[in-house]
Design a protein around this motif. Structure first.
Motif, PDB file in Angstrom:
ATOM      1  N   LYS A  79       0.824  -1.208   0.000  1.00  0.00           N
ATOM      2  CA  LYS A  79       0.000   0.000   0.000  1.00  0.00           C
ATOM      3  C   LYS A  79       0.864   1.267   0.000  1.00  0.00           C
ATOM      4  O   LYS A  79       0.367   2.355  -0.282  1.00  0.00           O
ATOM      5  N   ASP A  80       2.159   1.133   0.280  1.00  0.00           N
ATOM      6  CA  ASP A  80       3.047   2.292   0.342  1.00  0.00           C
ATOM      7  C   ASP A  80       4.148   2.270  -0.719  1.00  0.00           C
ATOM      8  O   ASP A  80       5.098   3.051  -0.642  1.00  0.00           O
ATOM      9  N   LEU A  81       4.043   1.382  -1.699  1.00  0.00           N
ATOM     10  CA  LEU A  81       5.082   1.303  -2.722  1.00  0.00           C
ATOM     11  C   LEU A  81       4.448   0.932  -4.062  1.00  0.00           C
ATOM     12  O   LEU A  81       3.867  -0.137  -4.208  1.00  0.00           O
ATOM     13  N   GLN A  82       4.610   1.824  -5.029  1.00  0.00           N
ATOM     14  CA  GLN A  82       3.994   1.629  -6.338  1.00  0.00           C
ATOM     15  C   GLN A  82       5.029   1.727  -7.451  1.00  0.00           C
ATOM     16  O   GLN A  82       5.878   2.618  -7.449  1.00  0.00           O
ATOM     17  N   LEU A  83       4.952   0.796  -8.402  1.00  0.00           N
ATOM     18  CA  LEU A  83       5.744   0.847  -9.629  1.00  0.00           C
ATOM     19  C   LEU A  83       4.810   1.252 -10.766  1.00  0.00           C
ATOM     20  O   LEU A  83       3.632   0.877 -10.775  1.00  0.00           O
ATOM     21  N   TYR A  84       5.336   1.986 -11.733  1.00  0.00           N
ATOM     22  CA  TYR A  84       4.469   2.427 -12.818  1.00  0.00           C
ATOM     23  C   TYR A  84       5.257   2.669 -14.098  1.00  0.00           C
ATOM     24  O   TYR A  84       6.459   2.925 -14.084  1.00  0.00           O
ATOM     25  N   VAL A  85       4.568   2.562 -15.215  1.00  0.00           N
ATOM     26  CA  VAL A  85       5.056   2.989 -16.526  1.00  0.00           C
ATOM     27  C   VAL A  85       3.905   3.741 -17.172  1.00  0.00           C
ATOM     28  O   VAL A  85       2.740   3.591 -16.775  1.00  0.00           O
ATOM     29  N   GLY A  86       4.217   4.543 -18.180  1.00  0.00           N
ATOM     30  CA  GLY A  86       3.137   5.285 -18.803  1.00  0.00           C
ATOM     31  C   GLY A  86       3.547   5.906 -20.119  1.00  0.00           C
ATOM     32  O   GLY A  86       4.732   5.939 -20.486  1.00  0.00           O
ATOM     33  N   THR A  87       2.541   6.371 -20.833  1.00  0.00           N
ATOM     34  CA  THR A  87       2.776   7.108 -22.060  1.00  0.00           C
ATOM     35  C   THR A  87       1.736   8.211 -22.161  1.00  0.00           C
ATOM     36  O   THR A  87       0.615   8.073 -21.666  1.00  0.00           O
ATOM     37  N   SER A  88       2.112   9.318 -22.770  1.00  0.00           N
ATOM     38  CA  SER A  88       1.177  10.421 -22.951  1.00  0.00           C
ATOM     39  C   SER A  88       1.410  11.066 -24.304  1.00  0.00           C
ATOM     40  O   SER A  88       2.447  10.840 -24.956  1.00  0.00           O
ATOM     41  N   PHE A  89       0.458  11.859 -24.713  1.00  0.00           N
ATOM     42  CA  PHE A  89       0.482  12.498 -26.031  1.00  0.00           C
ATOM     43  C   PHE A  89       0.016  13.938 -25.874  1.00  0.00           C
ATOM     44  O   PHE A  89      -0.925  14.219 -25.122  1.00  0.00           O
ATOM     45  N   GLU A  90       0.684  14.871 -26.561  1.00  0.00           N
ATOM     46  CA  GLU A  90       0.262  16.267 -26.608  1.00  0.00           C
ATOM     47  C   GLU A  90       0.410  16.788 -28.032  1.00  0.00           C
ATOM     48  O   GLU A  90       1.416  16.501 -28.692  1.00  0.00           O
ATOM     49  N   SER A  91      -0.557  17.545 -28.506  1.00  0.00           N
ATOM     50  CA  SER A  91      -0.413  18.187 -29.810  1.00  0.00           C
ATOM     51  C   SER A  91       0.408  19.454 -29.630  1.00  0.00           C
ATOM     52  O   SER A  91       0.252  20.183 -28.643  1.00  0.00           O
ATOM     53  N   ILE A  92       1.319  19.708 -30.572  1.00  0.00           N
ATOM     54  CA  ILE A  92       2.269  20.807 -30.441  1.00  0.00           C
ATOM     55  C   ILE A  92       2.378  21.572 -31.761  1.00  0.00           C
ATOM     56  O   ILE A  92       1.803  21.178 -32.773  1.00  0.00           O
ATOM     57  N   SER A  93       3.129  22.653 -31.732  1.00  0.00           N
ATOM     58  CA  SER A  93       3.424  23.425 -32.941  1.00  0.00           C
ATOM     59  C   SER A  93       4.879  23.869 -32.855  1.00  0.00           C
ATOM     60  O   SER A  93       5.185  24.941 -32.349  1.00  0.00           O
ATOM     61  N   PHE A  94       5.784  22.999 -33.311  1.00  0.00           N
ATOM     62  CA  PHE A  94       7.219  23.241 -33.232  1.00  0.00           C
ATOM     63  C   PHE A  94       7.758  23.780 -34.562  1.00  0.00           C
ATOM     64  O   PHE A  94       7.188  23.501 -35.622  1.00  0.00           O
ATOM     65  N   PRO A  95       8.870  24.511 -34.530  1.00  0.00           N
ATOM     66  CA  PRO A  95       9.463  25.025 -35.774  1.00  0.00           C
ATOM     67  C   PRO A  95       9.854  23.940 -36.763  1.00  0.00           C
ATOM     68  O   PRO A  95       9.860  24.185 -37.973  1.00  0.00           O
ATOM     69  N   ASN A  96      10.206  22.742 -36.289  1.00  0.00           N
ATOM     70  CA  ASN A  96      10.604  21.673 -37.213  1.00  0.00           C
ATOM     71  C   ASN A  96       9.415  20.838 -37.682  1.00  0.00           C
ATOM     72  O   ASN A  96       9.592  19.807 -38.325  1.00  0.00           O
ATOM     73  N   ARG A  97       8.220  21.268 -37.346  1.00  0.00           N
ATOM     74  CA  ARG A  97       6.982  20.608 -37.760  1.00  0.00           C
ATOM     75  C   ARG A  97       6.877  19.170 -37.262  1.00  0.00           C
ATOM     76  O   ARG A  97       6.364  18.292 -37.966  1.00  0.00           O
ATOM     77  N   ALA A  98       7.390  18.907 -36.080  1.00  0.00           N
ATOM     78  CA  ALA A  98       7.208  17.584 -35.473  1.00  0.00           C
ATOM     79  C   ALA A  98       5.713  17.294 -35.350  1.00  0.00           C
ATOM     80  O   ALA A  98       4.905  18.197 -35.096  1.00  0.00           O
ATOM     81  N   ALA A  99       5.337  16.034 -35.529  1.00  0.00           N
ATOM     82  CA  ALA A  99       3.920  15.667 -35.577  1.00  0.00           C
ATOM     83  C   ALA A  99       3.233  15.832 -34.222  1.00  0.00           C
ATOM     84  O   ALA A  99       2.058  16.197 -34.159  1.00  0.00           O
ATOM     85  N   ALA A 100       3.940  15.551 -33.140  1.00  0.00           N
ATOM     86  CA  ALA A 100       3.345  15.597 -31.810  1.00  0.00           C
ATOM     87  C   ALA A 100       4.447  15.383 -30.780  1.00  0.00           C
ATOM     88  O   ALA A 100       5.589  15.054 -31.118  1.00  0.00           O
ATOM     89  N   GLU A 101       4.106  15.571 -29.529  1.00  0.00           N
ATOM     90  CA  GLU A 101       4.978  15.154 -28.432  1.00  0.00           C
ATOM     91  C   GLU A 101       4.445  13.835 -27.896  1.00  0.00           C
ATOM     92  O   GLU A 101       3.280  13.743 -27.512  1.00  0.00           O
ATOM     93  N   VAL A 102       5.268  12.821 -27.883  1.00  0.00           N
ATOM     94  CA  VAL A 102       4.903  11.511 -27.355  1.00  0.00           C
ATOM     95  C   VAL A 102       5.857  11.209 -26.203  1.00  0.00           C
ATOM     96  O   VAL A 102       7.069  11.119 -26.399  1.00  0.00           O
ATOM     97  N   ASP A 103       5.315  11.067 -25.016  1.00  0.00           N
ATOM     98  CA  ASP A 103       6.126  10.844 -23.820  1.00  0.00           C
ATOM     99  C   ASP A 103       6.049   9.390 -23.383  1.00  0.00           C
ATOM    100  O   ASP A 103       4.977   8.780 -23.407  1.00  0.00           O
ATOM    101  N   ILE A 104       7.181   8.850 -22.972  1.00  0.00           N
ATOM    102  CA  ILE A 104       7.258   7.515 -22.389  1.00  0.00           C
ATOM    103  C   ILE A 104       8.008   7.640 -21.069  1.00  0.00           C
ATOM    104  O   ILE A 104       9.098   8.224 -21.026  1.00  0.00           O
ATOM    105  N   TYR A 105       7.435   7.105 -19.996  1.00  0.00           N
ATOM    106  CA  TYR A 105       8.040   7.313 -18.689  1.00  0.00           C
ATOM    107  C   TYR A 105       7.813   6.107 -17.783  1.00  0.00           C
ATOM    108  O   TYR A 105       6.979   5.236 -18.061  1.00  0.00           O
ATOM    109  N   GLY A 106       8.539   6.079 -16.697  1.00  0.00           N
ATOM    110  CA  GLY A 106       8.379   5.010 -15.728  1.00  0.00           C
ATOM    111  C   GLY A 106       9.146   5.310 -14.464  1.00  0.00           C
ATOM    112  O   GLY A 106      10.105   6.097 -14.481  1.00  0.00           O
ATOM    113  N   GLY A 107       8.716   4.704 -13.356  1.00  0.00           N
ATOM    114  CA  GLY A 107       9.410   4.965 -12.106  1.00  0.00           C
ATOM    115  C   GLY A 107       8.811   4.234 -10.925  1.00  0.00           C
ATOM    116  O   GLY A 107       8.074   3.251 -11.064  1.00  0.00           O
ATOM    117  N   ILE A 108       9.100   4.745  -9.736  1.00  0.00           N
ATOM    118  CA  ILE A 108       8.676   4.144  -8.474  1.00  0.00           C
ATOM    119  C   ILE A 108       8.178   5.246  -7.554  1.00  0.00           C
ATOM    120  O   ILE A 108       8.747   6.345  -7.520  1.00  0.00           O
TER     121      ILE A 108
END
Length: 341
Positions: A79-108
């Motif tokens: 109940k006091d210790l959690q492991l996790y992984v995840g992914t997220s998506f954000e629409s962006i407008s970058f100078p190099n015209r990248a399609a989106a920001e896609v995040d991949i993360y994980g931790g404790i």
């Protein structure tokens, strides 16, 4: 960029009552009632729409609306210790015209009483990028990231940006729940190459949140809070891709081997309203970066000649991407065990 995601494992409680022999019913059960099994697995997911995607005080969407979504499986060791992984998506407008920001993360996430910690690694991926303003970068070291045949008309203000600006950060966070209403926190992020620029980055911030009493809006089920953050972003020196061979009229330069990005402070404060799984957050955000230093850091494709000079920005082009802005965000956040069971 992204916003921070914290949680605690579900706590199961079993009520115990006592009575004298005279109070016992005629039919007495001697076998204990079954105890629900502890399910260590959980999943958090959600989505949102915001009027502006602001990351550490700087717009990632050119001050336009952005959509976001995330998916985060979790495993509660205890109940006091959690492991996790995840992914997220954000629409962006970058100078190099990248399609989106896609995040991949994980931790404790370990919890010790009122203190909730979070340690992990976060990867920021920007697929689909193209080289910006190849006319200028083609002969510069590092220009190999620019493909042959790219569109050289996308940027006309002299700013440059690599095709690939993906990077990762290691982070450590802590939240202290002082009481049912007040929480304070601290965050630390580090990367050896911010936005793949060659410049190291270190971001530290403090946060605070005050939750209104549940009776504030009567029996409507609406909750509310006030929260804020103050942070400082330290930055190193870029590689030669972003170097300049022109001296600034304000003194400084040229810096052909790379520019030392300006360190800056950023802050935000806002109010939020919650109802069931929905949150409406209204927030003000700002930085102390000048338009000149903002332009050098962001390669803003909307920046225009404005007489904004600094030692690392000899072009006189200024950017409004780092100034004060208002953000309205409507989001929905769900956890499998809390909301769907």
């Amino acid at each position: 960029m992204k916003k921070t995601i914290l949680s605690a494992a579900a706590i199961l409680a079993v009520g115990v009552t006592s009575a004298s022999a005279a109070d016992l019913a005629a039919k007495v059960y001697t076998k204990a009632p079954p105890v629900a099994a502890f399910d260590p697995w959980d999943i958090a997911f959600g989505a949102g729409v915001m009027s502006d995607y602001v990351f550490r005080g700087i717009t990632q969407s050119n001050h336009n609306p952005s959509v976001t979504a995330y998916f985060e499986p979790r495993y509660n060791v205890t109940k006091d210790l959690q492991l996790y992984v995840g992914t997220s998506f954000e629409s962006i407008s970058f100078p190099n015209r990248a399609a989106a920001e896609v995040d991949i993360y994980g931790g404790i996430r370990p919890t010790f009483g009122a203190f909730a910690f979070d340690f992990g690694v976060w990867g920021y991926l920007y697929p689909g990028g193209k080289c910006a303003e190849g006319v200028l970068t083609g002969g510069v070291a590092g220009g190999g990231v620019c493909p042959v045949g790219f569109d050289t008309n996308y940027i006309s203000n002299g700013n440059v940006l690599k095709k690939d600006v993906s990077f990762f950060e290691g982070y450590a966070k802590v939240n202290w729940t002082v009481n049912d209403m007040f929480t304070i926190g601290a965050n630390e992020y580090y990367t050896p190459s911010y936005l793949n620029s060659g410049a190291w980055g270190n971001y530290a911030s403090v946060t605070a949140k005050v939750v209104a009493p549940s009776t504030f809006f009567g029996a409507s089920g609406v909750g509310s809070y006030v929260s804020g953050e103050f942070g400082r972003q330290w930055l190193g020196t870029s590689d030669s891709f972003y170097g300049t061979t022109i001296a600034s009229p304000t003194g400084g330069g040229p810096f052909p081997a790379g520019i030392k990005y300006k360190d800056y402070n950023t802050w935000n404060i806002g109010v939020g309203f919650t109802y069931k799984v929905f949150t409406l957050d209204l927030r003000y955000s700002d930085t102390d970066l000048s338009k000149a230093d903002c332009n050098a850091f962001t390669s803003d494709y909307t920046a225009s000649p404005s007489g904004d000079f600094s030692p690392i920005n000899p072009s006189g082009v200024g950017s409004k991407w780092c100034g004060a802005t208002f953000i309205a965000k409507l989001s929905a956040d769900v956890t499998l065990q809390s909301n769907l069971k």
